[in-house]
Design a protein around this motif. Structure first.
Motif, PDB file in Angstrom:
ATOM      1  N   ASN A  54      23.292  33.471  44.600  1.00 14.18           N
ATOM      2  CA  ASN A  54      22.285  33.533  43.537  1.00 14.18           C
ATOM      3  C   ASN A  54      22.187  32.228  42.774  1.00 14.18           C
ATOM      4  O   ASN A  54      21.177  31.950  42.141  1.00 14.18           O
ATOM      5  N   LEU A  55      23.202  31.427  42.824  1.00 14.27           N
ATOM      6  CA  LEU A  55      23.238  30.146  42.125  1.00 14.27           C
ATOM      7  C   LEU A  55      22.810  28.999  43.039  1.00 14.27           C
ATOM      8  O   LEU A  55      21.971  28.182  42.675  1.00 14.27           O
ATOM      9  N   LEU A  56      23.378  28.946  44.235  1.00 14.77           N
ATOM     10  CA  LEU A  56      23.168  27.783  45.097  1.00 14.77           C
ATOM     11  C   LEU A  56      21.853  27.790  45.874  1.00 14.77           C
ATOM     12  O   LEU A  56      21.259  26.743  46.068  1.00 14.77           O
ATOM     13  N   VAL A  57      21.388  28.950  46.321  1.00 13.31           N
ATOM     14  CA  VAL A  57      20.136  28.973  47.088  1.00 13.31           C
ATOM     15  C   VAL A  57      18.956  28.485  46.250  1.00 13.31           C
ATOM     16  O   VAL A  57      18.210  27.603  46.689  1.00 13.31           O
ATOM     17  N   PRO A  58      18.739  28.984  45.031  1.00 15.58           N
ATOM     18  CA  PRO A  58      17.646  28.418  44.222  1.00 15.58           C
ATOM     19  C   PRO A  58      17.831  26.929  43.928  1.00 15.58           C
ATOM     20  O   PRO A  58      16.867  26.169  43.911  1.00 15.58           O
ATOM     21  N   LEU A  59      19.072  26.507  43.727  1.00 18.06           N
ATOM     22  CA  LEU A  59      19.341  25.091  43.484  1.00 18.06           C
ATOM     23  C   LEU A  59      18.935  24.248  44.691  1.00 18.06           C
ATOM     24  O   LEU A  59      18.251  23.221  44.557  1.00 18.06           O
ATOM     25  N   LEU A  60      19.328  24.669  45.878  1.00 26.84           N
ATOM     26  CA  LEU A  60      18.972  23.927  47.096  1.00 26.84           C
ATOM     27  C   LEU A  60      17.463  23.922  47.324  1.00 26.84           C
ATOM     28  O   LEU A  60      16.894  22.905  47.737  1.00 26.84           O
ATOM     29  N   PRO A  81       4.802  31.673  46.729  1.00 26.49           N
ATOM     30  CA  PRO A  81       5.200  32.290  45.470  1.00 26.49           C
ATOM     31  C   PRO A  81       5.679  33.726  45.640  1.00 26.49           C
ATOM     32  O   PRO A  81       6.371  34.249  44.788  1.00 26.49           O
ATOM     33  N   ALA A  82       5.329  34.363  46.737  1.00 28.79           N
ATOM     34  CA  ALA A  82       5.752  35.746  46.956  1.00 28.79           C
ATOM     35  C   ALA A  82       7.175  35.829  47.495  1.00 28.79           C
ATOM     36  O   ALA A  82       7.779  36.887  47.502  1.00 28.79           O
ATOM     37  N   SER A  83       7.704  34.682  47.945  1.00 31.00           N
ATOM     38  CA  SER A  83       9.056  34.722  48.502  1.00 31.00           C
ATOM     39  C   SER A  83      10.066  34.907  47.382  1.00 31.00           C
ATOM     40  O   SER A  83       9.897  34.413  46.283  1.00 31.00           O
ATOM     41  N   ALA A  84      11.083  35.628  47.677  1.00 26.38           N
ATOM     42  CA  ALA A  84      12.136  35.873  46.694  1.00 26.38           C
ATOM     43  C   ALA A  84      13.475  35.794  47.399  1.00 26.38           C
ATOM     44  O   ALA A  84      13.551  35.872  48.614  1.00 26.38           O
ATOM     45  N   ILE A  85      14.489  35.646  46.628  1.00 29.65           N
ATOM     46  CA  ILE A  85      15.839  35.596  47.188  1.00 29.65           C
ATOM     47  C   ILE A  85      16.399  37.010  47.155  1.00 29.65           C
ATOM     48  O   ILE A  85      16.402  37.661  46.115  1.00 29.65           O
ATOM     49  N   GLU A  86      16.834  37.463  48.280  1.00 33.17           N
ATOM     50  CA  GLU A  86      17.435  38.789  48.371  1.00 33.17           C
ATOM     51  C   GLU A  86      18.870  38.617  48.859  1.00 33.17           C
ATOM     52  O   GLU A  86      19.108  38.043  49.910  1.00 33.17           O
TER      53      GLU A  86
END
Length: 110
Positions: free
Chosen positions: A10-16, A99-104
C-alpha cells in the motif's frame, strides 16, 4: 510516516507509480535506486518509515529584454526496452493514466 501498520504494498506501489509518471528518470539511474528508505520497528505491528527521493525539475530559463522567462518542461518518457516489445512502447502508461485503475491488495489466509 509514523506508526505505519499497513501492507508495504500500500505504500510502495503508489510511490513507484508516482515516480514512473513524474520522475521516470530516477529508474534510469546507474544504481537503479529511485529512492531510499529507513524503517524503525516499533513493535510487532507498527514501524516508522522514512523515504528519501532526490527530485528534480526540468526548467528552461531564457534571458529576455525585460527579465527572465522560466518554463517548466515535461518529464521525459520512460521507455521500457525488452526484446519482444516494439521500440518506443511505454509500458507504464496504462497503469498511470487510467483513472479507474486502483490498487488492490490480495492476501491469502492459510
Amino acid at each position: 510516516m509514523q506508526d505505519f501498520a499497513g501492507s508495504v504494498n500500500n505504500l510502495l506501489v503508489p510511490l513507484l507509480l508516482w515516480i514512473a509518471g513524474n520522475q521516470s528518470d530516477l529508474f534510469e539511474k546507474a544504481d537503479r535506486k529511485p529512492f531510499t528508505f529507513e524503517s524503525e520497528l516499533l513493535d510487532a505491528e507498527t514501524c516508522d518509515i522514512t523515504i528519501s527521493i532526490d527530485l528534480t525539475e526540468l526548467v528552461r530559463v531564457e534571458q529576455l529584454p525585460n527579465g527572465l522567462k522560466v518554463t517548466n518542461l515535461p518529464e521525459p518518457d520512460m521507455l521500457d526496452v525488452f526484446p519482444c516489445v516494439p521500440k518506443g512502447t511505454i509500458l507504464w502508461t496504462g497503469l498511470i493514466e487510467d483513472p479507474a485503475s486502483a490498487i488492490e491488495i490480495v492476501t491469502h489466509d492459510e
